[in-house]
Design an enzyme around this catalytic site. Structure first.
Site: not given
Ligand code: PDD
Length: 284
Positions: A37, A151, A183, A207
């Site tokens: 996505y 992703k 993250e 990411l």
């Protein structure tokens, strides 16, 4: 979200009201989380950093072996048409491609068309209070897989991490793998120390946010030193400022970590500079 506006979504070539959009139960997105996505911010009806979002979409598809169902023009016109169908000047467009509908079997099905889904929602900037006071976060061990650069819609690890933060009364988590910063559940993280911005290197453990490239450019134009390298837990705990970035939250200061103040416990000067530069960039 109730906005008083009916959302029109795109599903496999058709625009239709969100309530009417249906996906077969054997869609591999539903069965396996087998899809990817994107989340693209739209400011003043214009996609922000579209080229970078589109490039990442192509990369994600290639990484999981789904043939790109639309060419560059096809993706850009889909985004434009979705934005045109909604009244809000600022929106965020969600794009999703799954491997399609097939009898349940882990191996890739042959000759199956990917499912393409897209929707747009109103983009509301983070409340002023979050910018003025900062947000709270908790530290967590990063227990996700080793392809966090894709992703993917397989977000269970991220979902559990975010819920742990919410259960602790915080809005994000600060994750570490083997003692090094990775993250947040849905954001990239930045450490500021003695005026330099540090971020983890974009490898398979995080990411690479579109805002990673943007913040790199903003640091250069604002004369802020930037260093993308592995960051230890000790360095995070000694930070003067801690920041998060994402398509929907822009840049925000994290001012409490595990119930202790980060630095002075309030948004700092590097946040102020980057936030102002971000606001200028998005309306440019
Ligand atoms: N999330 N890391 C993770 C795990 C993310 O999910 C996101 C974004 C980011 C930041 O990437 P970008 O700057 O391109 O938004 C980093 C989106 C917003 C989401 O899942 O809703």
């Amino acid at each position: 979200m109730h906005t008083g506006t009916t959302q029109t979504v795109f599903l496999n070539g058709e625009f239709l009201p969100i309530e009417e959009a249906r996906v077969p139960v054997l869609d591999r997105g539903f069965i396996f989380g087998d899809g990817i996505y994107e989340v693209v911010p739209i400011y003043d009806r214009r996609p922000f950093r579209w080229a970078q979002h589109h490039a990442r979409l192509e990369r994600s598809l290639a990484r999981i072996g789904i043939a790109n169902p639309r060419d560059a023009h096809g993706w850009a016109s889909l985004v434009r048409e979705l934005v045109d169908r909604h009244p809000w000047p600022d929106q965020f467009v969600y794009l999703q491609v799954t491997r399609g509908v097939a009898r349940r079997d882990h191996a890739f099905p042959i000759g199956v068309a990917p499912t393409v889904f897209a929707m747009s929602s109103e983009l509301v900037a983070p409340p002023a209070e979050q910018r003025e006071k900062g947000v709270a976060a908790i530290t967590l061990v990063d227990e996700r897989w080793l392809h966090c650069d894709i992703k993917s819609t397989s977000l269970l690890g991220n979902v559990l991490a975010r819920q742990a933060a919410v259960d602790a009364g915080a809005s994000e988590c600060v994750m570490f793998r083997d003692g090094f910063l990775t993250e947040g559940s849905s954001s990239n993280l930045w450490v500021v120390r003695h005026g330099t911005v540090f971020g983890p290197p974009p490898d398979r453990l995080i990411l690479e946010g579109v805002r990673v490239g943007l913040i790199t450019e903003l640091c250069a134009s604002e004369g802020i030193a930037l260093d993308l390298r592995r960051i230890t837990r000790e360095e995070v705990l000694a930070a003067d400022e801690l920041l998060l970035s994402s398509a929907t939250r822009e840049i925000l200061p994290i001012t409490r970590l595990d119930d202790r103040p980060v630095g002075a416990g309030r948004p700092g000067p590097v946040f102020a500079k980057l936030h102002a530069a971000y606001q200028a960039a998005k309306r440019a």
